[in-house]
Motif scaffolding. Structure first.
Motif: not given
Length: 176
Positions: A124-131, A157-169
């Protein structure tokens, strides 16, 4: 009406800037407790892209004669206000682990939020806040070139962040 619109806009921008201080304070505390940052280079690029987007909107809007006080600007201000409200809800919901960086706290401190918002909207931070924030500010200032070109650039970089976050989580939390 115009002074009210400008006051609302400036209050929202200040609220957005205050969130950076919240992030920095959370980051300091988390790192003192042993948290680890991931995707450092991409985080730096995201911050740079965010500031560059804002600056581009202001410059483009200024060249077009912003502030406009028309339906498009009011729509942009409404979207921007919505995005800031969501930002503060997300900060409230995940509290001490919210930062603008990808930081994972030690397992005993990092709780996965399973509320309906986080369950049905993965980020939600990316899809309902940042964008929406970026769309809202561009609409408010009639920054059409920045809206199209800047948003496309920002999405890298946002898509990169989402992919990184998914992998790390997924790596750190079995329930994620």
């Amino acid at each position: 009406m115009e002074p009210v619109v400008l006051a609302v806009f400036y209050i929202l921008v200040i609220a957005r800037l205050l969130s950076i201080f919240i992030s920095a304070a959370n980051e300091r505390r988390l790192k003192q407790l042993g948290a680890v940052e991931y995707g450092r280079c991409n985080s730096a690029f995201l911050v740079l892209a965010h500031f560059a987007y804002y600056i581009a909107c202001v410059i483009e809007g200024n060249r077009r004669g912003a502030f406009f006080y028309d339906g498009i600007s009011y729509l942009g201000l409404g979207i921007y206000a919505f995005s800031i409200a969501v930002l503060y809800y997300v900060i409230y919901a995940i509290r001490h682990v919210w930062t603008v960086k990808l930081i994972i706290a030690p397992p005993q401190l990092h709780v996965i939020n399973k509320s309906p918002l986080f369950k049905y909207i993965k980020h939600p931070n990316y899809f309902l806040n940042i964008i929406p924030e970026l769309i809202g500010i561009a609409l408010f200032l009639h920054a059409w070139i920045t809206l199209v070109a800047g948003l496309i650039i920002y999405l890298v970089p946002l898509i990169t962040r989402i992919k990184q976050e998914e992998a790390v989580m997924k790596e750190h939390f079995s329930e994620y």
